[in-house]
Structures are given as structure tokens and as C-alpha cells.
Enzyme design. Structure first.
Site, PDB file in Angstrom:
ATOM      1  N   ALA A  68       0.807  -1.120   0.120  1.00  0.00           N
ATOM      2  CA  ALA A  68      -0.055   0.007   0.193  1.00  0.00           C
ATOM      3  C   ALA A  68       0.885   1.120  -0.040  1.00  0.00           C
ATOM      4  CB  ALA A  68      -0.948  -0.097   1.530  1.00  0.00           C
ATOM      5  N   THR A  91      -4.002   3.252   1.283  1.00  0.00           N
ATOM      6  CA  THR A  91      -5.088   3.381   2.294  1.00  0.00           C
ATOM      7  C   THR A  91      -6.037   4.373   2.049  1.00  0.00           C
ATOM      8  OG1 THR A  91      -4.065   2.034   3.882  1.00  0.00           O
ATOM      9  CG2 THR A  91      -5.808   3.104   5.000  1.00  0.00           C
ATOM     10  N   PHE A 122      -1.938   8.933   5.634  1.00  0.00           N
ATOM     11  CA  PHE A 122      -3.033   8.591   4.934  1.00  0.00           C
ATOM     12  C   PHE A 122      -3.415   9.690   3.731  1.00  0.00           C
ATOM     13  CE2 PHE A 122      -4.678   5.556   8.390  1.00  0.00           C
ATOM     14  CZ  PHE A 122      -3.983   4.605   7.960  1.00  0.00           C
ATOM     15  N   SER A 175      -1.057   1.269  10.410  1.00  0.00           N
ATOM     16  CA  SER A 175      -0.271   2.363  10.273  1.00  0.00           C
ATOM     17  C   SER A 175       0.067   3.254  11.566  1.00  0.00           C
ATOM     18  CB  SER A 175      -0.789   3.427   9.172  1.00  0.00           C
ATOM     19  OG  SER A 175      -0.636   2.698   7.986  1.00  0.00           O
ATOM     20  N   LYS A 209      -4.153  -6.341   7.845  1.00  0.00           N
ATOM     21  CA  LYS A 209      -2.753  -6.028   7.778  1.00  0.00           C
ATOM     22  C   LYS A 209      -2.503  -5.459   9.387  1.00  0.00           C
ATOM     23  CE  LYS A 209       0.490  -3.117   5.491  1.00  0.00           C
ATOM     24  NZ  LYS A 209       1.102  -2.212   4.326  1.00  0.00           N
ATOM     25  N   ASN A 238       3.267  -4.066   8.752  1.00  0.00           N
ATOM     26  CA  ASN A 238       3.128  -2.507   8.245  1.00  0.00           C
ATOM     27  C   ASN A 238       4.701  -2.093   8.622  1.00  0.00           C
ATOM     28  OD1 ASN A 238       2.593   0.235   7.682  1.00  0.00           O
ATOM     29  ND2 ASN A 238       0.417  -0.404   7.967  1.00  0.00           N
ATOM     30  N   THR A 239       4.727  -0.667   8.789  1.00  0.00           N
ATOM     31  CA  THR A 239       6.234  -0.167   9.296  1.00  0.00           C
ATOM     32  C   THR A 239       6.231  -0.256  10.900  1.00  0.00           C
ATOM     33  OG1 THR A 239       4.954   2.157   9.421  1.00  0.00           O
ATOM     34  CG2 THR A 239       6.320   1.707   7.144  1.00  0.00           C
ATOM     35  N   GLY A 285      10.789  -4.846   4.382  1.00  0.00           N
ATOM     36  CA  GLY A 285      12.282  -4.880   4.146  1.00  0.00           C
ATOM     37  C   GLY A 285      12.762  -5.797   2.970  1.00  0.00           C
ATOM     38  N   THR A 307       9.502  -0.188  -0.144  1.00  0.00           N
ATOM     39  CA  THR A 307      10.689   0.774  -0.191  1.00  0.00           C
ATOM     40  C   THR A 307      11.805   0.149  -1.093  1.00  0.00           C
ATOM     41  OG1 THR A 307      10.215   1.512   2.282  1.00  0.00           O
ATOM     42  CG2 THR A 307      12.410   1.610   1.283  1.00  0.00           C
TER      43      THR A 307
HETATM   44  C1  FMN Z   1       5.657   6.792   2.423  1.00  0.00           C
HETATM   45  C2  FMN Z   1       4.915   5.587   2.678  1.00  0.00           C
HETATM   46  C3  FMN Z   1       3.621   5.387   2.838  1.00  0.00           C
HETATM   47  C4  FMN Z   1       2.812   4.322   3.098  1.00  0.00           C
HETATM   48  N1  FMN Z   1       1.458   4.194   3.021  1.00  0.00           N
HETATM   49  C5  FMN Z   1       0.866   2.998   3.611  1.00  0.00           C
HETATM   50  C6  FMN Z   1      -0.743   3.051   3.499  1.00  0.00           C
HETATM   51  O1  FMN Z   1      -1.396   3.952   3.020  1.00  0.00           O
HETATM   52  N2  FMN Z   1      -1.124   2.061   3.977  1.00  0.00           N
HETATM   53  C7  FMN Z   1      -0.733   0.829   4.281  1.00  0.00           C
HETATM   54  O2  FMN Z   1      -1.236  -0.206   4.903  1.00  0.00           O
HETATM   55  N3  FMN Z   1       0.915   0.897   4.455  1.00  0.00           N
HETATM   56  C8  FMN Z   1       1.513   1.833   4.029  1.00  0.00           C
HETATM   57  N4  FMN Z   1       2.786   2.040   4.036  1.00  0.00           N
HETATM   58  C9  FMN Z   1       3.525   0.773   4.657  1.00  0.00           C
HETATM   59  C10 FMN Z   1       3.956  -0.060   3.263  1.00  0.00           C
HETATM   60  O3  FMN Z   1       2.957  -0.488   2.571  1.00  0.00           O
HETATM   61  C11 FMN Z   1       4.902  -1.153   3.863  1.00  0.00           C
HETATM   62  O4  FMN Z   1       4.124  -2.079   4.777  1.00  0.00           O
HETATM   63  C12 FMN Z   1       6.018  -0.956   4.712  1.00  0.00           C
HETATM   64  O5  FMN Z   1       6.536   0.380   4.133  1.00  0.00           O
HETATM   65  C13 FMN Z   1       7.071  -1.908   4.933  1.00  0.00           C
HETATM   66  O6  FMN Z   1       7.411  -2.676   3.580  1.00  0.00           O
HETATM   67  P1  FMN Z   1       8.633  -2.159   2.888  1.00  0.00           P
HETATM   68  O7  FMN Z   1      10.063  -2.173   3.746  1.00  0.00           O
HETATM   69  O8  FMN Z   1       8.616  -3.115   1.841  1.00  0.00           O
HETATM   70  O9  FMN Z   1       8.325  -0.615   2.383  1.00  0.00           O
HETATM   71  C14 FMN Z   1       3.547   3.194   3.745  1.00  0.00           C
HETATM   72  C15 FMN Z   1       4.942   3.411   3.530  1.00  0.00           C
HETATM   73  C16 FMN Z   1       5.474   4.248   3.102  1.00  0.00           C
HETATM   74  C17 FMN Z   1       7.143   4.271   3.163  1.00  0.00           C
END
Ligand code: FMN
Length: 332
Positions: A68, A91, A122, A175, A209, A238-239, A285, A307
Site C-alpha cells: 500500500a 489506504t 493517509f 499504520s 494488515k 506495516n512499518t 524490508g 521501499t
Molecule cells: C511513504 C509510505 C506510505 C505508506 N502508506 C501506507 C498506507 O497507506 N497503508 C498501508 O497499509 N501501508 C502504508 N505504508 C507501508 C507499506 O505498505 C509497507 O507495509 C511498509 O513500508 C513495509 O514494507 P517495505 O519495507 O517493503 O516498504 C507506507 C509506507 C511508506 C514508506
């Protein structure tokens, strides 16, 4: 060929994008993604039936999911041709949200590699506008629509309104940048009631999630409640919430390779505990093929990534898919 594109992208990322202030880099990156029809190039994809998988009964051409992040139709359309087996929307909330003020994104550089910390909050056009837009998007690969709210009513209204345009619906309860959404993990009983109601009302497979910050609650209460409600897919996750004084909110969500070890451990424990009753999307990650392979070996059904797409470039999906096929051919 993908090996030749990787250094070119490194020049763009290291030489240009990572030197600009974050907000300008985001604007430039998104403008490039909208403008360049790279999804027409077959090089970014690997269409091979051996990669296909099923999530909640929906066929994905491969197990790699764009996580997302985007609601812009031009970008979602592009992503659908860049090798991913499914694409998730940003989202969406009931009302439009401007997101948190700038600065809401900062780069993180650790020994693990480049990552991000964000307090996006969001930013999205809200249900009505998004519903009109998304109705026009062809599904070149399955679309997962992500929704979040502060009440049971919010989730149900969003999911029911958007389900006709989605192949699966993801409930974001994790989130860390929006207090009332993040707080669902501290209210597992309410969440359990929500999931039961949603399971009955939403005519699409549901995904929950979850947050890597609540591993104990996830595994003791939230996942069992999801399974009891008939929700069989967990996105873990999520993060990770961290403090960062560079951001307007002073806190944000960490993404990128620094959170990978936790993603791996979470998938390993969750698979061991819940067995085959559960489908797990492992997100957090993944920025290299070996990380995706490690998660699949630990029992992930699918892999989410965002990312890594930014830091490693649009050929990441293809590189991961090549590695999955090679690993299967080699029997590992
Ligand atoms: C700038 C940014 C915006 C994000 N927006 C959303 C979001 O709207 N909804 C959501 O569930 N996760 C959101 N995420 C989280 C990502 O979908 C993902 O779960 C998280 O970054 C971990 O994965 P990655 O390390 O591959 O980025 C966002 C992440 C980033 C960096």
C-alpha cells in the site's frame, strides 16, 4: 538485461533522487513513473505459470505484491505491468485527508541499507472520489484495495463501497502515523467484532494488515480472532513506529531493510503457530531476491514490498521472480 538496468537505476537513485530534498524526490519519482511507459516493456515481467499462487481463492500470476502506497490511477496502472502479481492501493479513508504536513518523509541509512521513515498520515482523496477513479482501472493483475477508519462503521462502509472494484480488500489496522487506526491493536475485542461483521458483509476475501510493533497481541489475539471470523489472510506487516525529529510529527513508521529481520522472525513464528490455516503476506524490508526467498522458505504465501522498489528500482520484481524460479529448479 535486468543486470544492466540495475546500475542505471543506481545512478538515478544515488546520483539524483537521494540528493534532492525528500519532497522533491518524491514528486520527481512519481512524475517519472507516470510519464514513462515502462510497463510496456516485457523485460520487467516474468510470465510463467509455475509462479502462480492463490490468495483467498484469487489467482495471482506470482506471489509478489506491491504494498500500500499509491492511489494515483496512472501509477497504479503502471505498477500492474511491472512484474507484480498484485497491486495494493494506498489506504483509503471515508473523508479526503491532506496527510500530515511536510516534512513527512525522511531517508534512513543504516548498515542494512537504505530505508525510509514516514508520517504520511493517509493522504488520500477519500471514498467518493476514489470510488469514481478506481472504477475505471483495468485489472491487469489483481487489485487489493486498502481501507482504514476509526470505527467499525468506517471499515464496513469503505469495504462495501470499494469491494466491487477490488479483487481483495485489506483492512489496515496498523499504520503508526494515525493514532486511532494504530490503536486497533490495543482493542482486540472490538477488532474481533469488526472482523466478524466484515466477513459477513464484504463479498471479497479480506486481509488484515498487522503491525510488527504488536507481535504478542497479533499472535495471541488478533490472528485467532481473524481466523474465527473467517478471515484467513494476514499481512505481516506495516512499518515499525520510531521517533524521528526530522518529521513533522516527531514519530513515523520505519520501512526498508532494517525491519527485515523482524519480518522474517514474525513469519516464522506465525507459520509455526497457525500452520496451514493461515495465508501470510510477508511485508517489510524486502529489497533483494534472497530476502524474498528466505520469507517464502519460512512459509510466506506472498511477499509485499514498497521501499525496495524505490531504493532498488523497477527491476526488483523481475529479479525476485527470476530467483524464485531458479530456486525451484534447483530444489530449494
Ligand atoms: C511513504 C509510505 C506510505 C505508506 N502508506 C501506507 C498506507 O497507506 N497503508 C498501508 O497499509 N501501508 C502504508 N505504508 C507501508 C507499506 O505498505 C509497507 O507495509 C511498509 O513500508 C513495509 O514494507 P517495505 O519495507 O517493503 O516498504 C507506507 C509506507 C511508506 C514508506
Amino acid at each position: 538485461m535486468t543486470d544492466a538496468i540495475a546500475p542505471l537505476y543506481r545512478v538515478l537513485y544515488e546520483g539524483v533522487l537521494s540528493r534532492l530534498p525528500e519532497a522533491r524526490a518524491v514528486a520527481l519519482g512519481q512524475a517519472l513513473l507516470r510519464a514513462l511507459p515502462i510497463d510496456r516493456l516485457p523485460i520487467f515481467r516474468l510470465d510463467d505459470p509455475r509462479l502462480a499462487t492463490s490468495l483467498g481463492g484469487v489467482r495471482l500470476p506470482n506471489p509478489l505484491i506491491f504494498a500500500a502506497m499509491y492511489y494515483d490511477l496512472g501509477i497504479l496502472r503502471r505498477l500492474m505491468g511491472l512484474g507484480f502479481g498484485a497491486v495494493t492501493t494506498k489506504t483509503i479513508t471515508r473523508e479526503p485527508r491532506p496527510g500530515h504536513p511536510q516534512p513527512n518523509l525522511a531517508r534512513v541509512r543504516t548498515e542494512a541499507g537504505p530505508g525510509l521513515v514516514n508520517c504520511n498520515g493517509f493522504q488520500n482523496p477519500g471514498l467518493e472520489r476514489f470510488r469514481r477513479d478506481i472504477a475505471t482501472l483495468p485489472h491487469r493483475v489483481p487489485l487489493i484495495v486498502s481501507v482504514a477508519g476509526e470505527s467499525e462503521d468506517d471499515y464496513l462502509a469503505l469495504a462495501e463501497a470499494l469491494a466491487p472494484f477490488a479483487d481483495l480488500v485489506e483492512f489496515n489496522i496498523s499504520s503508526p502515523n494515525t493514532k486511532l487506526v494504530y490503536a486497533w491493536s490495543t482493542r482486540p475485542k472490538d477488532l474481533s467484532a469488526l472482523l466478524r461483521a466484515a466477513s459477513a458483509a464484504v463479498p471479497r476475501p479480506l486481509i488484515v494488515k498487522v503491525s510488527p510493533d504488536f507481535a504478542d497481541v497479533n499472535e495471541a489475539e488478533i490472528i485467532p480472532a481473524a481466523l474465527e471470523a473467517g478471515v484467513r489472510i494476514i499481512n505481516y506487516g506495516n512499518t515499525r513506529r520510531i521517533e524521528d525529529r526530522r518529521l513533522s510529527q516527531g514519530v513515523g513508521g520505519l520501512s526498508g531493510p532494517e525491519i527485515f529481520p523482524a519480518t522474517l522472525a514474525n513469519v516464522r513464528r506465525t507459520r509455526a503457530r497457525f500452520g496451514d490455516h493461515l495465508q501470510i503476506i510477508a511485508t517489510g524490508g524486502v529489497d533483494a531476491p534472497d530476502k524474498a526467498l528466505a520469507l517464502l522458505r519460512e512459509g510466506a504465501t506472498a511477499i509485499g514490498c514498497f521501499t525496495g522498489f524505490i531504493t532498488r528500482g523497477p527491476m526488483l520484481a523481475r529479479r525476485i521472480l527470476d530467483a524464485i524460479l531458479a530456486a525451484r529448479a534447483g530444489g530449494s
